[in-house]
Scaffold this active site. Structure first.
Site, short mmCIF file in Angstrom:
data_model
loop_
_atom_site.label_atom_id
_atom_site.label_comp_id
_atom_site.label_asym_id
_atom_site.label_seq_id
_atom_site.Cartn_x
_atom_site.Cartn_y
_atom_site.Cartn_z
N CYS A 62 -2.39 -8.30 5.23
CA CYS A 62 -1.97 -6.92 5.75
C CYS A 62 -2.24 -6.71 7.21
O CYS A 62 -3.35 -7.17 7.62
CB CYS A 62 -2.90 -6.07 5.07
SG CYS A 62 -2.56 -4.46 5.57
N ALA A 70 0.70 -1.28 -0.15
CA ALA A 70 0.15 -0.19 0.13
C ALA A 70 0.79 1.17 -0.16
O ALA A 70 1.82 1.36 0.82
CB ALA A 70 -0.82 0.06 1.46
#
Length: 323
Positions: free
Chosen positions: A101, A18
């Site tokens: 994540c 990200a």
């Protein structure tokens, strides 16, 4: 390597990160040997709600194939709809679901590595996406080995993923609790590889070609996914590719090659997003290119102050002056 009906010409993938793996970074990594690239993760719910900014994260380069679009969420129905929309808006070859994540803002909603606490739900997420996509679009999952030391659910989750239609699994060799600090657990990755018949990519701690070879040998995996190791060093893919093929490894990049790559990457970022949006992200990218240089600490401080693309040329001048 085969992922469903998509052929990957090599064993190297760029891990989705990200705020990092934008179009410019993926482009430069592909140029140096990444056989598969994955977009930054996007929210399946945001896609369903027709958020205007989200589809831009899914844009691929003209020749960026094969490529995957990564989505995250915690609701099977939303994941199903998000998978269809991600495929439609990106024109990607593969849909990837994020189950790895560790960021609190992602796990706090029940998504990312939080899903690893509920293996049946992981299977339901894949089953819903598979039904929505049909059999023609490969479906992959990025995961970790578990949530914490008391919840090492990796093998159980992987079986759920395979049983519900996943075509490939990429495994980061740490729990969510470990984040990125201790060495990866290669035995845990190997156990996941042995538990399923679909291809498995090993991920974590690869910063050199020799580390990639060691990781493959220790895990028996089908390929390697490289993430943070490629920051400021896209040439790592060329080094690993040569090592895997048993070829002579290319020389380390010269200072001029490093600075040219830095400038080209940030220029492409500005072209893609506009200078105002690109330069704050470019600061951290530039810092990685300073590794190992004389005066690196001072240069990194300068990187943190980049505001305009013209500042990049001033930074590069300072680099040459200090070497």
């Amino acid at each position: 390597m085969q992922i469903g009906n998509v052929t990957i010409n090599g064993k190297l993938a760029l891990a989705p990160m990200a705020g990092v793996t934008d179009l410019a970074f993926r482009h430069i990594c592909r140029e140096h040997g990444a056989a598969l690239t994955v977009t930054e993760m996007v929210s399946a719910k945001a896609l369903c709600y027709k958020d205007k900014k989200t589809p831009r994260l899914l844009e691929l380069g003209a020749d960026e194939h094969p490529a995957a679009a990564q989505i995250f969420g915690h609701e099977p129905d939303t994941m199903a709809e998000g998978a269809k929309l991600a495929l439609e808006k990106s024109g990607c070859d593969i849909i990837d679901i994020n189950m790895g994540c560790p960021a609190p803002k992602i796990t706090g909603s029940g998504a990312g590595s939080r899903l690893l606490l509920d293996p049946p739900l992981c299977g339901q997420m894949v089953a819903a996406a598979r039904k929505a996509l049909g059999d023609d679009t490969p479906l992959t999952v990025k995961m970790r080995i578990g949530w914490d030391a008391d919840h090492l659910t990796g093998v159980e989750v992987a079986k759920q993923l395979e049983g519900n239609g996943a075509d490939l699994i990429a495994v980061h060799g740490r729990t969510r609790e470990q984040m990125y600090i201790p060495p990866i657990d290669t035995a845990a990755i190997a156990a996941i590889k042995q538990a399923v018949s679909v291809p498995v990519l090993a991920n974590g701690d690869v910063t050199t070609a020799d580390e990639a070879l060691t990781l493959l040998e220790a895990t028996g995996c089908d390929g390697v996914m490289i993430g943070r190791g490629a920051l400021g060093d896209p040439w790592l893919f060329a080094q690993v590719r040569a090592a895997l093929l048993g070829e002579e490894r290319p020389p380390e990049p010269t200072l001029n090659q490093r600075m040219t790559a830095l400038r080209d990457q940030i220029y492409e970022m500005c072209e893609e997003k506009g200078e105002w949006a690109a330069m704050p992200q470019a600061r951290s990218q530039a810092m990685h290119y300073m590794k190992g240089l004389h005066g690196a600490a001072a240069l990194r401080r300068y990187c943190s102050m980049l505001e305009h693309f013209s500042d990049v040329d001033t930074l590069i001048e300072a680099v040459y002056r200090l070497q």
